[in-house]
Scaffold this motif. Sequence first.
Motif, PDB file in Angstrom:
ATOM      1  N   GLY A 225      68.352  78.630  26.412  1.00  0.00           N
ATOM      2  CA  GLY A 225      66.904  78.762  26.495  1.00  0.00           C
ATOM      3  C   GLY A 225      66.444  78.728  27.934  1.00  0.00           C
ATOM      4  N   ASP A 226      65.286  79.359  28.185  1.00  0.00           N
ATOM      5  CA  ASP A 226      64.739  79.410  29.533  1.00  0.00           C
ATOM      6  C   ASP A 226      63.325  78.868  29.534  1.00  0.00           C
ATOM      7  OD1 ASP A 226      63.266  81.402  28.339  1.00  0.00           O
ATOM      8  OD2 ASP A 226      64.352  83.041  29.300  1.00  0.00           O
ATOM      9  N   GLU A 227      62.708  78.872  30.730  1.00  0.00           N
ATOM     10  CA  GLU A 227      61.372  78.309  30.886  1.00  0.00           C
ATOM     11  C   GLU A 227      60.281  79.220  30.342  1.00  0.00           C
ATOM     12  OE1 GLU A 227      60.672  77.168  34.893  1.00  0.00           O
ATOM     13  OE2 GLU A 227      61.708  75.247  34.660  1.00  0.00           O
ATOM     14  N   SER A 228      60.570  80.503  30.105  1.00  0.00           N
ATOM     15  CA  SER A 228      59.557  81.415  29.559  1.00  0.00           C
ATOM     16  C   SER A 228      59.407  81.304  28.058  1.00  0.00           C
ATOM     17  CB  SER A 228      59.911  82.861  29.940  1.00  0.00           C
ATOM     18  OG  SER A 228      61.186  83.213  29.421  1.00  0.00           O
ATOM     19  N   GLY A 229      60.218  80.480  27.381  1.00  0.00           N
ATOM     20  CA  GLY A 229      60.087  80.270  25.945  1.00  0.00           C
ATOM     21  C   GLY A 229      61.049  81.073  25.110  1.00  0.00           C
ATOM     22  N   PHE A 230      62.011  81.779  25.699  1.00  0.00           N
ATOM     23  CA  PHE A 230      62.964  82.578  24.941  1.00  0.00           C
ATOM     24  C   PHE A 230      64.241  81.772  24.702  1.00  0.00           C
ATOM     25  CE2 PHE A 230      60.300  85.911  26.709  1.00  0.00           C
ATOM     26  CZ  PHE A 230      60.147  86.758  25.626  1.00  0.00           C
ATOM     27  N   VAL A 231      64.768  81.912  23.470  1.00  0.00           N
ATOM     28  CA  VAL A 231      66.031  81.307  23.078  1.00  0.00           C
ATOM     29  C   VAL A 231      66.931  82.425  22.581  1.00  0.00           C
ATOM     30  CG1 VAL A 231      67.186  79.710  21.522  1.00  0.00           C
ATOM     31  CG2 VAL A 231      64.973  79.108  22.499  1.00  0.00           C
ATOM     32  N   GLY A 232      68.132  82.535  23.207  1.00  0.00           N
ATOM     33  CA  GLY A 232      69.042  83.609  22.838  1.00  0.00           C
ATOM     34  C   GLY A 232      70.322  83.065  22.240  1.00  0.00           C
ATOM     35  N   LEU A 233      70.838  83.778  21.223  1.00  0.00           N
ATOM     36  CA  LEU A 233      72.099  83.444  20.563  1.00  0.00           C
ATOM     37  C   LEU A 233      73.073  84.568  20.853  1.00  0.00           C
ATOM     38  CD1 LEU A 233      73.727  81.670  18.541  1.00  0.00           C
ATOM     39  CD2 LEU A 233      72.803  83.102  16.717  1.00  0.00           C
ATOM     40  N   TRP A 234      74.234  84.238  21.413  1.00  0.00           N
ATOM     41  CA  TRP A 234      75.216  85.272  21.772  1.00  0.00           C
ATOM     42  C   TRP A 234      76.621  84.722  21.599  1.00  0.00           C
ATOM     43  CZ3 TRP A 234      77.649  83.590  26.321  1.00  0.00           C
ATOM     44  CH2 TRP A 234      76.915  82.636  27.077  1.00  0.00           C
ATOM     45  N   GLU A 235      77.575  85.662  21.530  1.00  0.00           N
ATOM     46  CA  GLU A 235      78.976  85.334  21.313  1.00  0.00           C
ATOM     47  C   GLU A 235      79.641  84.945  22.626  1.00  0.00           C
ATOM     48  OE1 GLU A 235      81.772  87.315  18.262  1.00  0.00           O
ATOM     49  OE2 GLU A 235      80.256  88.822  18.724  1.00  0.00           O
ATOM     50  N   VAL A 236      80.590  84.017  22.520  1.00  0.00           N
ATOM     51  CA  VAL A 236      81.290  83.571  23.720  1.00  0.00           C
ATOM     52  C   VAL A 236      82.332  84.595  24.158  1.00  0.00           C
ATOM     53  CG1 VAL A 236      82.787  81.761  24.655  1.00  0.00           C
ATOM     54  CG2 VAL A 236      80.909  81.164  23.146  1.00  0.00           C
ATOM     55  N   ASN A 237      82.996  85.241  23.204  1.00  0.00           N
ATOM     56  CA  ASN A 237      84.121  86.117  23.553  1.00  0.00           C
ATOM     57  C   ASN A 237      83.664  87.373  24.295  1.00  0.00           C
ATOM     58  OD1 ASN A 237      85.945  84.366  22.349  1.00  0.00           O
ATOM     59  ND2 ASN A 237      85.790  85.374  20.352  1.00  0.00           N
ATOM     60  N   VAL A 238      82.599  88.010  23.811  1.00  0.00           N
ATOM     61  CA  VAL A 238      82.195  89.303  24.379  1.00  0.00           C
ATOM     62  C   VAL A 238      80.834  89.239  25.047  1.00  0.00           C
ATOM     63  CG1 VAL A 238      83.596  90.602  22.755  1.00  0.00           C
ATOM     64  CG2 VAL A 238      81.252  90.023  22.149  1.00  0.00           C
ATOM     65  N   GLY A 239      80.057  88.168  24.813  1.00  0.00           N
ATOM     66  CA  GLY A 239      78.755  88.056  25.428  1.00  0.00           C
ATOM     67  C   GLY A 239      77.677  88.884  24.756  1.00  0.00           C
ATOM     68  N   ARG A 240      77.895  89.327  23.514  1.00  0.00           N
ATOM     69  CA  ARG A 240      76.907  90.138  22.803  1.00  0.00           C
ATOM     70  C   ARG A 240      75.814  89.240  22.245  1.00  0.00           C
ATOM     71  NH1 ARG A 240      76.322  91.655  17.404  1.00  0.00           N
ATOM     72  NH2 ARG A 240      78.189  90.438  16.922  1.00  0.00           N
ATOM     73  N   GLU A 241      74.555  89.593  22.558  1.00  0.00           N
ATOM     74  CA  GLU A 241      73.413  88.814  22.072  1.00  0.00           C
ATOM     75  C   GLU A 241      73.111  89.211  20.635  1.00  0.00           C
ATOM     76  OE1 GLU A 241      69.256  87.306  23.997  1.00  0.00           O
ATOM     77  OE2 GLU A 241      69.558  89.469  23.915  1.00  0.00           O
ATOM     78  N   VAL A 242      73.065  88.246  19.740  1.00  0.00           N
ATOM     79  CA  VAL A 242      72.874  88.494  18.318  1.00  0.00           C
ATOM     80  C   VAL A 242      71.412  88.330  17.926  1.00  0.00           C
ATOM     81  CG1 VAL A 242      73.536  87.756  15.993  1.00  0.00           C
ATOM     82  CG2 VAL A 242      75.230  87.763  17.832  1.00  0.00           C
ATOM     83  N   LYS A 243      70.756  87.303  18.466  1.00  0.00           N
ATOM     84  CA  LYS A 243      69.391  87.010  18.042  1.00  0.00           C
ATOM     85  C   LYS A 243      68.632  86.385  19.199  1.00  0.00           C
ATOM     86  CE  LYS A 243      66.116  86.647  14.923  1.00  0.00           C
ATOM     87  NZ  LYS A 243      65.452  87.862  14.375  1.00  0.00           N
ATOM     88  N   LYS A 244      67.295  86.595  19.197  1.00  0.00           N
ATOM     89  CA  LYS A 244      66.433  86.005  20.218  1.00  0.00           C
ATOM     90  C   LYS A 244      65.158  85.529  19.543  1.00  0.00           C
ATOM     91  CE  LYS A 244      66.228  87.672  24.353  1.00  0.00           C
ATOM     92  NZ  LYS A 244      65.942  88.534  25.549  1.00  0.00           N
ATOM     93  N   TRP A 245      64.752  84.302  19.935  1.00  0.00           N
ATOM     94  CA  TRP A 245      63.514  83.710  19.409  1.00  0.00           C
ATOM     95  C   TRP A 245      62.540  83.478  20.562  1.00  0.00           C
ATOM     96  CZ3 TRP A 245      68.347  82.355  17.777  1.00  0.00           C
ATOM     97  CH2 TRP A 245      68.623  82.431  16.417  1.00  0.00           C
ATOM     98  N   LYS A 246      61.253  83.497  20.232  1.00  0.00           N
ATOM     99  CA  LYS A 246      60.208  83.271  21.231  1.00  0.00           C
ATOM    100  C   LYS A 246      59.338  82.107  20.784  1.00  0.00           C
ATOM    101  CE  LYS A 246      57.565  84.222  24.817  1.00  0.00           C
ATOM    102  NZ  LYS A 246      56.775  83.009  24.772  1.00  0.00           N
ATOM    103  N   PHE A 247      59.157  81.114  21.732  1.00  0.00           N
ATOM    104  CA  PHE A 247      58.338  79.935  21.463  1.00  0.00           C
ATOM    105  C   PHE A 247      57.257  79.837  22.534  1.00  0.00           C
ATOM    106  CE2 PHE A 247      62.451  79.009  19.589  1.00  0.00           C
ATOM    107  CZ  PHE A 247      62.116  78.497  18.351  1.00  0.00           C
ATOM    108  N   ASN A 248      56.220  79.078  22.185  1.00  0.00           N
ATOM    109  CA  ASN A 248      55.131  78.858  23.122  1.00  0.00           C
ATOM    110  C   ASN A 248      55.511  77.714  24.073  1.00  0.00           C
ATOM    111  OD1 ASN A 248      53.578  80.841  21.849  1.00  0.00           O
ATOM    112  ND2 ASN A 248      52.746  79.348  20.369  1.00  0.00           N
TER     113      ASN A 248
END
Length: 747
Positions: free
Chosen positions: A426-449
Amino acid sequence: MTAPTRSSKKRKQDDEDEALVASNNINIEMQSDEEEGEEIESDDGGVDEFPEIDAGSDEDSEEDWGNGSDEEESDDEEDGANGEGSDDNSQEDLHIFPTAKTIVSDITGQEKRVYPEIEPEYDSDSSTEDTPNRVGDIPMHWYDDLPHVGYDMDGQRVLKPARGDELDRFLNTVEDPTSWTSAFDKKAQADKPLTAEELDIIRRLYANENPDANYDPYEPLTEWFTGKGKEEIMPLTAAPEPKRRWVPSKWEHKKVMKIVRAIRQGRILPNKTKTTSQPQFYAIWNDSSVSHAPPLPAPKPPLPTNSESYNPPEEYLPSEEEKQQWKEMDPEDRERDYLPQKYSALRLVPGYDRFIKDRFNRQLDLYMAPRVQRVKLNIDPNSLIPKLPSPASLKPFPNYKSLRVIHQSMARCVSVSPDGAWVVSGDESGFVGLWEVNVGREVKKWKFNGKIGSIEWCPRTDVTYFVVGTEDMLHFLIPPNLPPSVLQLTQSILAPSTLPPAPEIPSPVKWSTPSSDSWTDETAILTVHLPPSSGLTTQLTWHRRGDYLASVSIGASQGAVWIHQVSRRHSQAPFRKVRGKVQLVLFHPMKPYFFVATQQYVRMYNLSEQKLLKTLQPGIKWISSMDVHPSGDHLIVGGYDRKLCWFDLELSDKPYKVLRYHTRAIRSLHFHPTYPLFASSSDDGVIQIFHARVYNDLMTDPLIVPLKILRGHEITKGLGVLQIKWCNRRPWLISGGADGTVNVWCS
């Protein structure tokens, strides 16, 4: 007038007696104080002056002495006359001494008296009495190391009696009822019974009474100086008697005169005055030592050369250009400290202007010269370095960057799934990303306030979900593409069909779950609303069983710690009053212990007994991160002052070892769950990898070896690597930095 007449007659008689003695003994030199007109060779014609003597006192005393001596002589004669007859009568009557026989000696042929032998007749037998000790009043501890304790009348040693040990003494006291009334006599080395009077004195001393039995503390007061005629007469002054009332002694005068004449004759020599010896000087450089070679001699001043002469040759005289160059140069760079000058006569040479400076430099050379040669220790610098295994023998550990995931702003928090296959960041802009360790492919992203303060996966392996901490809220998210059985079990735990009963004590923390019809991958299945003043959740940590979750929120006033139980959907604050500002919390991996880190201290609590166990003092000004070893016996604490402290929880509350490998503030620490590794990240943009092997033997210290320095993050706004996490099943490391990148470091 009678007294003077008698005294004059006495003096005339004394003069006649002295004259008669002087005429009879011609060879003896008389030295008395009555020699007035005669000259004495030993006196050298000198006259000694002495204070005048009261004639009356001398005459009276002489008269008294004369009368007294006459009376004594007469008394002695009478006693002697009477005593001879009385002694003879008493010896004959009492028969104390045996009668002596007069016989002729066979050797000398002279007559001698022989007394008969004395036959002792004793009325009692003293063979049973102990030999008395005749050492006298001396310290008896002088005989502690000797087999005897003193000597008897015949000079024979008095041996020490045999004494048993403490058990024998105790048995003797049991068998002898009078043993308590006896005391040990050091001279006799035996126990002596005490008398009734001595026992009474001891009893009185124990009772703090007067030892004297006849003492009456209530006797009437005797008025010594009260009443008519009993007044104490005090002198008008207490000053000592003046010297004019002192009468000189006649015998002291004679003794002094004798000493004076001995001094004049040279028989008594006075003490000679000590002559002051000349000061001695020592050459401090000439002392030779036996143990080592003598030091170097003091430097000698250089001899003058031709250029220092008052009339040097022409080739030594500088030109005008050389003089100008010499003046422009620094004093340290000049070849000479002077300029050669030429004078026609010696009388024209002026005073030496550099005399004081040259003397000072010479004294400085002598002062700095070595007087003692110091023996240097030949120590190999490599021997001072501890012998550690080479990093190549401690593989595997991460040594290169394999993947890179980019965020729009600072990647403040990362977390790895229990199986090590997925990473959520997660970062300071409110985005949370889910990705694989082996290849680095991002599977899902969430946005929070708002900002993302912390992210943590649940450690349970039968369910899969993670928690995201934001402003005053905790969001429970389920990742997509889960097996149906795992998804169903996860939903039943987070959103059960039948809610548990409400707790007796209501909590300000509220749990909310949306309806099952609105469940999607985009929204949270469970939300925990913290009190409004809590602020951003900066840390989330799970218990090893995955049912309890602890959160730390830094609000406007102070830090707040909450422990949430997922199965009961209940939250409680473990502390009524928090000491200081809470920075971090941790669960013990094996025991019901809870670590709470404030700015300068780490406190360890027992949750089951609800008491404080220990307070650790790392000596850090501001604690920034900490982690506990999987065994639970060791703890590492990092601070903003670049210190990393290793604690052995079984030893002391002070750090076992303090490491300083970073140049700026430490941001994150993490132990590997299975490998003997731990890592630390800092604002200097580097990650330090350490080998940390902990032994089961309590006598063996942990082995800490620095392995690798990982550089791959850029410093942004003074911040470097913000958080690091290990993969559970592999020696891989995930790091999130202030430059917005999340890197994967592999071995």
